[in-house]
Design a protein around this motif. Structure first.
Motif, PDB file in Angstrom:
ATOM      1  N   HIS A 719       0.842  -1.207   0.000  1.00  0.00           N
ATOM      2  CA  HIS A 719       0.000   0.000   0.000  1.00  0.00           C
ATOM      3  C   HIS A 719       0.872   1.250   0.000  1.00  0.00           C
ATOM      4  O   HIS A 719       0.544   2.242  -0.670  1.00  0.00           O
ATOM      5  CB  HIS A 719      -0.921   0.004   1.215  1.00  0.00           C
ATOM      6  CG  HIS A 719      -1.994  -1.039   1.151  1.00  0.00           C
ATOM      7  ND1 HIS A 719      -2.425  -1.585  -0.027  1.00  0.00           N
ATOM      8  CD2 HIS A 719      -2.747  -1.624   2.141  1.00  0.00           C
ATOM      9  CE1 HIS A 719      -3.386  -2.465   0.222  1.00  0.00           C
ATOM     10  NE2 HIS A 719      -3.586  -2.501   1.527  1.00  0.00           N
ATOM     11  N   ALA A 720       1.958   1.225   0.747  1.00  0.00           N
ATOM     12  CA  ALA A 720       2.855   2.387   0.770  1.00  0.00           C
ATOM     13  C   ALA A 720       3.448   2.625  -0.618  1.00  0.00           C
ATOM     14  O   ALA A 720       3.534   3.772  -1.089  1.00  0.00           O
ATOM     15  CB  ALA A 720       3.962   2.173   1.802  1.00  0.00           C
ATOM     16  N   VAL A 755       9.429   5.740  -0.274  1.00  0.00           N
ATOM     17  CA  VAL A 755       8.322   4.977   0.306  1.00  0.00           C
ATOM     18  C   VAL A 755       8.510   4.807   1.805  1.00  0.00           C
ATOM     19  O   VAL A 755       7.599   5.075   2.596  1.00  0.00           O
ATOM     20  CB  VAL A 755       8.194   3.607  -0.398  1.00  0.00           C
ATOM     21  CG1 VAL A 755       7.255   2.689   0.391  1.00  0.00           C
ATOM     22  CG2 VAL A 755       7.675   3.782  -1.820  1.00  0.00           C
ATOM     23  N   HIS A 756       9.718   4.370   2.228  1.00  0.00           N
ATOM     24  CA  HIS A 756       9.949   4.132   3.655  1.00  0.00           C
ATOM     25  C   HIS A 756      10.192   5.420   4.421  1.00  0.00           C
ATOM     26  O   HIS A 756       9.870   5.498   5.614  1.00  0.00           O
ATOM     27  CB  HIS A 756      11.152   3.196   3.845  1.00  0.00           C
ATOM     28  CG  HIS A 756      10.846   1.773   3.537  1.00  0.00           C
ATOM     29  ND1 HIS A 756      10.889   1.256   2.260  1.00  0.00           N
ATOM     30  CD2 HIS A 756      10.470   0.741   4.347  1.00  0.00           C
ATOM     31  CE1 HIS A 756      10.567  -0.028   2.287  1.00  0.00           C
ATOM     32  NE2 HIS A 756      10.310  -0.375   3.534  1.00  0.00           N
ATOM     33  N   LEU A 764       1.106   4.475   8.136  1.00  0.00           N
ATOM     34  CA  LEU A 764       1.115   3.370   9.085  1.00  0.00           C
ATOM     35  C   LEU A 764       0.116   3.524  10.236  1.00  0.00           C
ATOM     36  O   LEU A 764      -0.498   2.524  10.649  1.00  0.00           O
ATOM     37  CB  LEU A 764       2.530   3.178   9.631  1.00  0.00           C
ATOM     38  CG  LEU A 764       2.779   1.911  10.455  1.00  0.00           C
ATOM     39  CD1 LEU A 764       2.420   0.667   9.655  1.00  0.00           C
ATOM     40  CD2 LEU A 764       4.229   1.853  10.926  1.00  0.00           C
ATOM     41  N   PRO A 765      -0.099   4.734  10.778  1.00  0.00           N
ATOM     42  CA  PRO A 765      -1.093   4.851  11.858  1.00  0.00           C
ATOM     43  C   PRO A 765      -2.476   4.346  11.472  1.00  0.00           C
ATOM     44  O   PRO A 765      -3.234   3.890  12.334  1.00  0.00           O
ATOM     45  CB  PRO A 765      -1.113   6.362  12.152  1.00  0.00           C
ATOM     46  CG  PRO A 765       0.238   6.843  11.750  1.00  0.00           C
ATOM     47  CD  PRO A 765       0.611   6.020  10.562  1.00  0.00           C
ATOM     48  N   SER A 766      -2.816   4.397  10.196  1.00  0.00           N
ATOM     49  CA  SER A 766      -4.137   3.957   9.757  1.00  0.00           C
ATOM     50  C   SER A 766      -4.298   2.451   9.845  1.00  0.00           C
ATOM     51  O   SER A 766      -5.420   1.942   9.911  1.00  0.00           O
ATOM     52  CB  SER A 766      -4.382   4.421   8.315  1.00  0.00           C
ATOM     53  OG  SER A 766      -4.297   5.826   8.213  1.00  0.00           O
ATOM     54  N   PHE A 767      -3.196   1.707   9.827  1.00  0.00           N
ATOM     55  CA  PHE A 767      -3.245   0.249   9.853  1.00  0.00           C
ATOM     56  C   PHE A 767      -2.666  -0.336  11.137  1.00  0.00           C
ATOM     57  O   PHE A 767      -2.696  -1.548  11.331  1.00  0.00           O
ATOM     58  CB  PHE A 767      -2.443  -0.318   8.664  1.00  0.00           C
ATOM     59  CG  PHE A 767      -2.882   0.192   7.324  1.00  0.00           C
ATOM     60  CD1 PHE A 767      -3.939  -0.378   6.655  1.00  0.00           C
ATOM     61  CD2 PHE A 767      -2.250   1.282   6.734  1.00  0.00           C
ATOM     62  CE1 PHE A 767      -4.352   0.093   5.423  1.00  0.00           C
ATOM     63  CE2 PHE A 767      -2.646   1.765   5.513  1.00  0.00           C
ATOM     64  CZ  PHE A 767      -3.707   1.167   4.852  1.00  0.00           C
ATOM     65  N   THR A 846       5.147   5.931  19.698  1.00  0.00           N
ATOM     66  CA  THR A 846       5.100   6.238  18.267  1.00  0.00           C
ATOM     67  C   THR A 846       4.864   4.953  17.485  1.00  0.00           C
ATOM     68  O   THR A 846       5.160   3.851  17.978  1.00  0.00           O
ATOM     69  CB  THR A 846       6.406   6.906  17.799  1.00  0.00           C
ATOM     70  OG1 THR A 846       6.339   7.153  16.397  1.00  0.00           O
ATOM     71  CG2 THR A 846       7.601   6.019  18.085  1.00  0.00           C
ATOM     72  N   VAL A 847       4.339   5.090  16.282  1.00  0.00           N
ATOM     73  CA  VAL A 847       4.128   3.916  15.437  1.00  0.00           C
ATOM     74  C   VAL A 847       5.140   3.861  14.306  1.00  0.00           C
ATOM     75  O   VAL A 847       5.223   2.861  13.594  1.00  0.00           O
ATOM     76  CB  VAL A 847       2.694   3.908  14.851  1.00  0.00           C
ATOM     77  CG1 VAL A 847       1.666   3.916  15.954  1.00  0.00           C
ATOM     78  CG2 VAL A 847       2.467   5.087  13.904  1.00  0.00           C
TER      79      VAL A 847
END
Length: 952
Positions: A719-720, A755-756, A764-767, A846-847
């Motif tokens: 997804h990213a 991307v990273h 990432l917070p959304s998942f 943190t995520v």
């Protein structure tokens, strides 16, 4: 001083006021005192006479007011100025009263209301003939009473307006050019001159219309005779032929075009008649909602007459009032207005038969906003283009049961649903997703409501109205979730079944049933490889591998009592498998290519990008918010339905693309992407929310199974990458719109860096919630051992723990120290290495994997800073000294689920850190985690020395 013309106006008003009073009392009131008619036509005539009486009263009142203003002027010429006269200061109001009287009078005249009323009291009116003769000039004794009534109610008015014009002209001649009231007098003179022309035309039209009714048979007369309707043109006066409908007679009224064909009367509302501007000799063309006609005259003059009359009549009816001073007095209109609003009921056979459309039109077709209603209860409200539903629209389709509707709120393309839509099928299920050619096509979610008899939910791809491709189905009643491929609305192809009890199956489905070999993973990590039935019952040949390493290979089936019956070989000699590998068996990897799982979500986006991101398609891509179908049915305010539209917000496509161009540097781009991903009306934000929806549908609830962790982890990474590609696609469109050269294609290394470094931390917070839950489940056993180790180590005082961990004594903080990051003191009796401990605890705040690694780096720095203070000099810790100190800090930080944290960081870490400092620090933390799990930590046995082969 007052002029002679003003005195003449005074006498004229006195005479007219007296005449109106006598006419009201001697003519109008007797006309109204007759008995109430019993027939509909008689009642209509009485209503028109009552309206005329009211208009006459208004006319008398304004005449009296005008008379009073003239008397004031004549009595006080020095103090009352000329402009105070009502005729001058209130000319428009006076004019309106006169016109209302003329309209009422001509309506009575058209339907012969005077003659019919006189006939009902013929004896009375024969006696009153002498009175009528006194009110008229030139009335013969042989004339009928009806004719006398017609004249007596019009002749005084005609004469009065004529005298008005004459006296006002004289008055304007007596006033100098620079007199302050000259312009006012000239304006009033012009108005009453126009009124004189208007009266003449109105009377002529009324006479022609009245005469027309005598030439028609009873049926067309009953259909067409309306008091307010006026005849403008008759084909018997100016011949014209109409094709393809061979009409015997053509009548143009001020509100309708009528074609007579035998006993058939074809009436066309002028609001929905378009005059085609094309020129074709003696022919011109008319467009209506369902038919197109050609009008052909014998000569060009006849064509000009008919085309001009029709054009003027259409323009007049669209303005909503009669032209003043007369119809057609202005410049010849070039053509009728193309766009207009009206209502029409379709008659021709077809999908619109008997449907009523109300809304905007263009050249005979629904075009713009409108509403369609069918007799069977169907309703469609929204945008139309050239007669077809096109754009956002809402359709309600009634069901057989009472008070139940199917509600379709979606985008339409040339009459069919296309693009994003929300469909509520009664109270049973709701579909949210994409359509093509009226069918579910692309990505969509079908969810039954809680009231449904068998609640279930499908999230995935559709093809031509059927589930097809990759999709997720959750069966709430059975407590099962299917993840895999579909075809023709059935599970077909590779799939994974997860149950509420923690049992997982992976195999092949065909026609909605499990077929062939597969594997079954139970909650205790037992593994079955073989065949079984649809309800996961083992059947046929297979092999079971138990967590302790035993294997059972043979034939399986159902026993007599419903249990499991097996015949085979139990092998107890096999070595126990590595527990970590047993627990970490992952399903779906390699079976569902991560690149193709959710192409139905990216497909509409890329179609939108390849089309150049047109603003009119933005809502079809992004979706919308509207109120529920129940609220729509209740309010019936369809055209005003509440919905968020991108064009009405700050998220216009032009603004979105411009913002991307202005924020291309790394820091600015990061803020731009953060804003975009958090906005559901931004294409990137819409993508992220849809992906969140699929992730939750797959891995939340029943899907929260440790054997799906690998599937979820690679999905997040993909997804990213896809979101970064989506950003690049939008940027490419923005550059094209500005005429700038596109950016060069990225190599794999540059892409992974972006991307990273940019996208993954933002999305990432959304998942994270669902993803971290899978990590927790996968590493639950290891984290359990780690928690036991932490619990045992927490029993040690600081110095005892440092001794137990074999920390070199010269590194111990034996006296109080100021912390390295603030001014507080770290007391030996409370906590050693407190700064490092507090720093490490922030790893769970943190995520972002990179931020977690930065926390770890600062923790390492805090440990070295504390040791340097103890030694009084800068000191770099060797590896053998760092590990026990780090174990001490980890044990005192008491971070829950540290194993899940470490593995998530490792899996999502930027590849550029591999082999670098962050990799070294993470490896050190992994070693600490593993040491704390070991049995000697829990039994309080001192290690002789640390394993020098521990990875760094």
């Amino acid at each position: 001083m007052c002029s002679p013309e003003e005195a003449a106006l005074l006498r004229l008003e006195e005479v007219f006021s007296a005449t109106l009073a006598r006419t009201n009392s001697l003519v109008l009131q007797p006309l109204l005192t007759a008995a109430e008619p019993s027939d509909p036509q008689g009642r209509e005539c009485l209503r028109l006479l009552q309206q005329l009486h009211w208009s006459s009263q208004q006319l008398w009142e304004v005449t009296e007011e005008s008379l009073h203003s003239l008397q004031e002027r004549l009595c006080h010429p020095d103090s009352v100025r000329l402009e105070s006269l009502l005729l001058l200061r209130g000319a428009d109001r006076v004019l309106q009263v006169y016109m209302e009287y003329i309209e009422s009078y001509t309506s009575c005249m058209v339907v012969q209301a005077f003659q019919k009323a006189a006939k009902r009291r013929s004896g009375y009116w024969r006696v009153q003939r002498k009175v009528l003769r006194q009110l008229l000039w030139g009335m013969s004794s042989e004339g009928s009473v009806g004719t006398a009534l017609v004249e007596v109610l019009c002749q005084p008015l005609t004469y009065h307006v004529q005298q008005y014009v004459f006296l006002l002209l004289s008055l304007s001649d007596t006033i100098g050019e620079h007199h302050p009231t000259r312009e006012l007098v000239v304006h009033t003179t012009t108005l009453f001159g126009d009124l004189q022309s208007f009266m003449r035309q109105a009377l002529d039209q009324a006479v022609a219309t009245q005469a027309l009714w005598h030439t028609l048979s009873s049926r067309p007369r009953d259909v067409l005779c309306i008091p307010a309707r006026r005849l403008l043109q008759d084909s018997q006066d100016v011949p014209v032929t109409v094709t393809p409908l061979r009409a015997e007679r053509v009548l143009l009224f001020d509100d309708a075009l009528v074609l007579l064909q035998g006993h058939n009367v074809h009436t066309f509302d002028l609001k929905l008649v378009w005059v085609d501007p094309r020129q074709d000799g003696c022919t011109f063309h008319l467009l209506t909602p369902e038919e197109e006609f050609s009008f052909c005259s014998k000569d060009p003059q006849g064509k000009v007459v008919w085309q001009r009359k029709v054009t003027e009549a259409v323009c007049q009816v669209l303005r909503g009032k009669k032209d003043f001073p007369v119809l057609g007095a202005g410049l010849e209109p070039s053509e009728t207005p193309t766009c207009r609003c009206a209502a029409y009921t379709f008659r021709a056979e077809g999908r619109l038969c008997q449907a009523t459309y109300e809304g905007q039109w263009c050249r005979g077709r629904p075009h713009g906003k409108g509403a369609l209603k069918w007799p069977d209860g169907r309703n469609h409200v929204g945008n139309f283009c050239q007669g077809l539903e096109h754009g956002f629209g809402i359709r309600l389709v009634p069901r057989a049961s009472e008070d139940k509707f199917d509600c379709y709120k979606c985008h339409w393309w040339e009459g069919s649903m296309s693009g994003y839509g929300i469909c509520e099928n009664g109270t049973d299920e709701v579909y949210k997703g994409y359509f093509q050619a009226g069918l579910r096509h692309g990505f969509g979610v079908l969810e039954s409501t809680p009231q449904a008899p068998q609640p279930c939910k499908y999230t995935g791809h559709w093809e031509r109205g059927q589930r097809s491709g990759y999709g997720i189905e959750e069966d709430s009643d059975r407590g099962e979730r299917y993840i895999g491929m579909w075809q023709a609305d059935q599970r077909h192809g590779p799939g994974v079944m997860v149950t509420q009890a923690g049992v997982c199956y992976q195999g092949t489905f065909q026609a909605d049933k499990m077929v062939g070999p597969g594997i079954l993973l139970s909650e205790d990590d037992s593994l079955y490889e073989g065949t079984f039935t649809r309800d996961l019952t083992l059947v046929g040949k297979g092999k079971v591998t138990f967590p302790i390493g035993f294997t059972l290979e043979g034939s399986f089936g159902s026993g007599a009592g419903g249990g499991l019956h097996t015949q085979g070989v139990l092998d107890t000699a096999a070595l126990p498998p590595d527990p970590s590998s047993t627990r970490k068996r992952q399903l779906g990897l390699g079976v569902f290519p991560v690149e193709s799982r959710w192409q139905g979500i990216y497909g509409p986006f890329w179609a939108f990008v390849h089309a150049g991101c047109p603003g009119e398609l933005q809502e079809a891509l992004l979706g919308f918010h509207v109120q529920s179908s129940r609220a729509l049915r209740k309010s019936q305010e369809y055209l005003c339905c509440e919905r968020t539209h991108p064009e009405d917000s700050a998220c216009r496509m032009e603004d979105i693309l411009e913002e991307l161009l202005q924020h291309r540097e790394r820091e600015a781009l990061q803020q731009c992407l953060r804003k975009a991903l958090s906005n559901p009306l931004h294409p990137l934000g819409k993508l992220l929310r849809t992906l969140m929806l699929t992730f939750q549908a797959t891995y939340a609830g029943v899907g929260a199974n440790k054997h799906l962790q690998g599937l979820a982890q690679e999905e997040v990474k993909q997804h990213a990458r896809e979101l970064w590609a989506a950003y690049r696609g939008l940027l490419r469109v923005a550059l094209q719109r500005k005429g700038q050269a596109p950016e060069e294609d990225e190599d794999a290394e540059t892409r992974d860096l972006q991307v990273h470094g940019l996208v993954l931390p933002l999305m990432l917070p959304s998942f994270y919630s669902e993803l971290f839950t899978l990590y927790l489940l996968l590493h639950e056993r290891e984290d359990g051992l780690y928690s036991q180790g932490i619990a045992h180590l927490s029993l040690f005082p600081d110095t005892k723990l440092l001794e137990f961990l074999d920390v070199q004594k010269h590194l111990w903080p034996l006296k109080d120290l100021k912390l390295t990051t603030n001014q507080r003191c770290s007391l030996v009796r409370d906590n050693c290495f407190l700064s490092a401990t507090e720093c490490l605890q922030r790893i769970i705040t943190t995520v972002d994997p990179r931020e977690k690694l930065e926390v770890l780096e600062r923790t390492y720095g805090e440990i070295e800073a504390t040791v340097s203070r103890v030694l009084g000099q800068e000191h770099k810790l060797p590896m053998d000294d760092l590990l026990p100190l780090l174990i001490y800090v980890v044990s005192r930080a008491r971070i829950q689920h540290l194993g899940a944290e470490i593995h998530l960081i490792r899996d999502l870490m930027d590849p550029i850190h591999t082999g670098g400092l962050y990799d070294f620090l993470l490896t050190a933390l992994e070693s600490c985690y593993e040491h704390i799990q070991k049995e000697d930590m829990r039994l309080h046995r001192l290690p002789s020395r640390w394993n020098s082969r521990a990875p760094w």
